[in-house]
Structures are given as structure tokens and as C-alpha cells.
Write a protein that holds these residues in place. Structure first.
Motif, PDB file in Angstrom:
ATOM      1  N   GLN A 199      -1.832  -1.074  -4.102  1.00 62.03           N
ATOM      2  CA  GLN A 199      -2.834  -0.117  -3.862  1.00 62.03           C
ATOM      3  C   GLN A 199      -2.366   1.439  -3.552  1.00 62.03           C
ATOM      4  N   THR A 212      -6.519   5.106   8.138  1.00 60.34           N
ATOM      5  CA  THR A 212      -6.319   4.111   7.125  1.00 60.34           C
ATOM      6  C   THR A 212      -4.830   3.444   6.914  1.00 60.34           C
ATOM      7  N   CYS A 233      -3.476   4.776  -2.010  1.00 57.53           N
ATOM      8  CA  CYS A 233      -4.660   5.549  -1.119  1.00 57.53           C
ATOM      9  C   CYS A 233      -4.017   7.015  -1.275  1.00 57.53           C
ATOM     10  N   GLU A 248      -2.789   0.020   8.416  1.00 58.66           N
ATOM     11  CA  GLU A 248      -2.036  -0.822   7.386  1.00 58.66           C
ATOM     12  C   GLU A 248      -0.450  -1.007   8.327  1.00 58.66           C
ATOM     13  N   PHE A 264       0.417   5.180   0.380  1.00 53.70           N
ATOM     14  CA  PHE A 264      -0.351   6.528   0.853  1.00 53.70           C
ATOM     15  C   PHE A 264       0.430   7.862   0.518  1.00 53.70           C
ATOM     16  N   SER A 277       0.946  -1.117   0.057  1.00 54.77           N
ATOM     17  CA  SER A 277       0.069   0.168  -0.162  1.00 54.77           C
ATOM     18  C   SER A 277       0.793   1.273   0.083  1.00 54.77           C
ATOM     19  N   LYS A 283      -7.985   4.651  -3.945  1.00 56.19           N
ATOM     20  CA  LYS A 283      -9.064   5.026  -3.014  1.00 56.19           C
ATOM     21  C   LYS A 283      -8.565   6.391  -2.275  1.00 56.19           C
ATOM     22  N   CYS A 314      -8.088   8.315   1.309  1.00 53.40           N
ATOM     23  CA  CYS A 314      -8.477   7.515   2.647  1.00 53.40           C
ATOM     24  C   CYS A 314      -7.629   8.771   3.582  1.00 53.40           C
ATOM     25  N   GLY A 315      -7.842   8.549   4.889  1.00 49.98           N
ATOM     26  CA  GLY A 315      -7.187   9.428   6.039  1.00 49.98           C
ATOM     27  C   GLY A 315      -6.385   8.630   6.677  1.00 49.98           C
ATOM     28  N   CYS A 334      -4.500  10.789   0.468  1.00 48.23           N
ATOM     29  CA  CYS A 334      -4.708  11.317   1.398  1.00 48.23           C
ATOM     30  C   CYS A 334      -6.013  12.429   1.281  1.00 48.23           C
ATOM     31  N   GLN A 335      -7.002  12.170   1.855  1.00 46.99           N
ATOM     32  CA  GLN A 335      -8.466  12.906   1.573  1.00 46.99           C
ATOM     33  C   GLN A 335      -8.168  14.504   2.094  1.00 46.99           C
TER      34      GLN A 335
END
Lengths: 188, 188, 188
Positions: free
Chosen positions: B143, B174, B145, B178, B66, B64, B168, B170-171, B147-148
């Protein structure tokens, strides 16, 4: 009966072996902790470190941040007068940012204008700033260790630093002891 | 017989204790995962992150990434027109690189010449570039993610981002979930 | 007797299940190791990496450092003449620092004056410099892996690098194998 008794002592031997292996595994299992080295003095990276730390405080048993080198000035209290210092220490004190409000973005600083605009934007979007995040970290029990060697090198003193409940001076061994028993360790 | 029966129930008790300890250890054991925060917007650091991610996809069950702050512009699709935005968001959109092809080296950029030469060299030496690495990451199930909070702050929208199968918003929670269950976590 | 025998085989079955679960847990348990990617070419970050590595050598069974990209020039030996190279490789050789003594601080370099002052201060405060830390790392068994792909890209050759006992060229898979079995992994 004799066969049965032998089975029993054989099972007992195997259980003892399992107990010893589990004791070893349990002793070496990571604890529910997150540890971080924060070395960068950039506003954005220290913001990221504190967003992670305050988020982690709600999910892990313990969160430790090790502030070293350029990150240490973020913990200076701009209200506190520095104690008397030698020439080099006064120079570090003068050249490095005096506390969280003086930190700058690593990019788009644009002579301070970019940093000011980002801070305004954060307030508008209700994203916590550095001072609030430090406050939140203090309230949620995040531990802050300040690298003793960097403090001595740059001539910073404990009495110039912000008040923070769980704060201590420490060396690299303290960080490594935490990192070696943490579920995750980050260098920021 | 009586002594034997007592032994048996004693063994059973010890087995039950072991079963419970192993259940705890298994529940806390890290999963075969690698997680990364990518915060830097420099071409070289994002290249490093994706080289690690695509390499890890072949060795770990899950990888993952981020993407946060300055790293998010690397995921903009230069072909997609941004939706209508407020003034500040338009400014971020204008000042930050429009996708992977616009990223610059953290050093030796030399007004773009150094970055162009490095890209040429990578092609010559058959080292994958950023666009190919993103493609490879997508194919190998990495994956991503985003950062929203950073998206909202900088005013970026999902529809301006590259198409990516496992992407996706995510914050920080999340990422922390992980990181806390991964074999290794990196902050890049 | 029959009931007792059934119990015994039932206990045996549960012990076998435990043995298999423990074997899995033991195989997946992290080893007493610390691994690091060192990508930054800044004097301060490489100092931090080596302070962590030499500290860790006393606490962990194994410490591995993976030097990649901008960090590789820190391992050049300024005394060794580079072998014949093509144009691009000569340019990298000329533009990037020639070994540890040529590295600069990421901040406050001030045309070299800041870096020189920091080095003087470190000597005065008896903090080990980069060359001494590399020496200490060598003596304490820290392993140094140099990223083969970066070496090829920048045209550096093994014979220009410092003599170091446990040094090898390696790829990202080697780092990932270490990171996946280490107690902690850092990206610096």
C-alpha cells in the motif's frame, strides 16, 4: 469423587501455568509509546520528526524524542547568551545553527532563499512552523531527551537551550530502554 | 462436596481473569505488518525502501509505505501533463524530479554520470530498477499512502501521479495508526 | 454431581481455549532483540549506529546490524589487498572510502579538516572512535550482516572486509525476519 478431585487439581495446575505465562507476556508487552532518535540537523527532517511527535501525542500514552548530534542546535535558544566556553566549543557554537529559526532545508536551500520560500509557503498554507511545533509538542507532553555525550562533545550547555517543560539530558541507555518498550521506534 | 464447589468457583474466577487479560494482550498485540515513512528523495534510499517493501510483501500480511516531502516526486508520472497550477506549485514541479527515472544517487551522482552508471550496472547484474520495483510492489499488494499535507504544500495533484492500485492520500494519523500496530516501522 | 461434572468439562474447555490463545501470543511475541539497517556511509551516522548497537548489546539478547549500500565501505579492511576485479568494481573500490578511518562527517567535513578535528575532540573527551566501537561490538556479540546484493553490485569481496567474529552475507529476507521478531528496528 476421586477422579473428579484429580481433574480439579489438574485444571488448577494448568491455570497456574497459564497465569505464569500471561505474567511473562504482560511484562514483555510493548507499552503505548512512540520513541524517536532525531539526529539530522535539516529543517525538513526535524519538521517531519515534530509533525510525527505532535500527532503521536494525541494517539499514544507517551512520546519521547532523543535529540543527538546535528539535531541538538535546533533546540538552542537564540535569545540566550552562551556561557563562557573553550575554543572548540565556541567554534561549534559559531558554525552550527543558532536555534530553530536558523535551520535549513536539506535540499533546495539555494543560499537560504529556498528555505525562506518554504517557510513563507507553510505560513500561507497554515502549516505549523518549527517553533510552533515545538510549542505544541511542549503543550501535548512530548518528552525531549538531549544526548549528553553530544552536548559534551560540541560543548553545548543546558542553559543555552530553549525552555521546555519535559526536557532532560540522557544517554543511549535511556533511549534503548524506551525503544525496547515502545510500539514503534524511528531514527530520523 | 462443599469444599469442592468452592474450588470450582475459585477456578472459574481465575479463568475469567485470564480470559480478560488475554483479551487485552490480543487487542494490543502487533499485527503482521510492516510500515515505512519514505521521506528521502534520493534514488538509493527509495530503492532501499522498495527492496524492503517488496521483500516484506512476501513475509508480512500487510506492507504500507508513506511517501512524504522529497520522496513524493518519485511517484510523479513523467507521461502525465500536470494540471494548471499557481506560480509556487509550478516551480516545485519544475525543480523536483519528474518521476522515478529522474531520481539521482545521494552520492557519486557526478552530474548524472554516476547515477547512469549505477543504473547500467543494476541492469547488467539483473537487479530490479525503481520502475520495476514499483511495478512489483503494486503486484504484491504494497500500500502506498501519499502525505496530503506535502502534496498541498508543493502543489502536486493526484492526477500527475503514477497509476498504482492501492494508493491513497493520507495524513500523519494514518501512518501512526499503522506504525502503532505494526511489527516493525522504519523511517527512510 | 452431574451439574458439577458439566461445570468441570466447561472449565476444561475454556482452559484449552486459553492455552491455544496463549500459544499464539507467545509465538508472535517479539524477542528481546534490536535490529538495524545501516545504509548511510557518513562517519557520524555509522558512529551513531555503533553507539546504539554496543549500548543495546548490554540490554538485549541479540543485536543485528545490516550493512548495505554506502555503509559497506566502512567495513573494508585498509590493510587487506583487494582481489582481482573487473573495471567497475575497481572504480567503486577506488572511489569509496577504504575502511573506517577514511569515513567523513556528513556536515562540517571542510575538506577533511572538520572530520579530523572531530576525531581529535572525541579522543580528548574519551569518546570511542569507529574502530574501537567495531572492536567493542565484536566483543559484545553484535551480529553484522552485509547485504549480498550491494556487495555484488559494487564488486566488494568478503576477503577485503575486516575480521569480525559474527559476520555473514545476507539478503533482505534475513533482515526482515529479524525486524519482524525484534522489539525495535531502526533504519540509519
Amino acid at each position: 469423587m476421586t477422579g473428579n478431585t484429580i481433574d480439579q487439581s489438574e485444571l488448577q495446575r494448568r491455570i497456574e501455568a497459564l497465569e505464569s505465562e500471561i505474567a511473562t507476556l504482560t511484562a514483555n508487552a510493548p507499552e503505548d509509546k512512540l520513541s524517536m532518535v532525531v539526529m539530522s540537523g535539516d529543517l525538513d527532517r526535524i519538521l517531519a520528526a515534530l509533525i510525527i511527535a505532535t500527532g503521536a501525542a494525541a494517539m499514544f500514552d507517551k512520546v519521547s524524542m532523543f535529540f543527538t548530534f546535528w539535531a541538538i542546535p535546533a533546540l538552542r535558544d537564540p535569545e540566550k547568551a552562551p556561557p563562557p566556553k573553550d575554543f572548540m566549543s565556541r567554534m561549534f557554537g559559531w558554525m552550527l545553527p543558532k536555534g530553530a529559526p536558523a535551520l535549513k532545508l536539506s535540499k533546495m536551500n539555494m543560499g537560504g532563499m529556498g528555505t525562506a520560500m518554504m517557510k513563507g509557503l507553510m505560513r500561507k498554507k497554515k502549516v505549523m512552523g518549527l517553533e510552533e511545533l515545538l510549542q505544541r509538542a511542549a503543550e501535548s507532553g512530548v518528552q525531549i531527551c538531549i544526548c549528553q555525550m553530544s552536548m559534551e562533545l560540541m560543548g553545548f550547555k543546558s542553559e543555552e537551550m530553549i525552555d521546555y517543560p519535559d526536557r532532560k539530558l540522557c544517554g543511549v541507555a535511556t533511549f534503548l530502554a524506551e525503544a525496547g518498550t515502545s510500539k514503534a521506534s524511528l531514527f530520523i
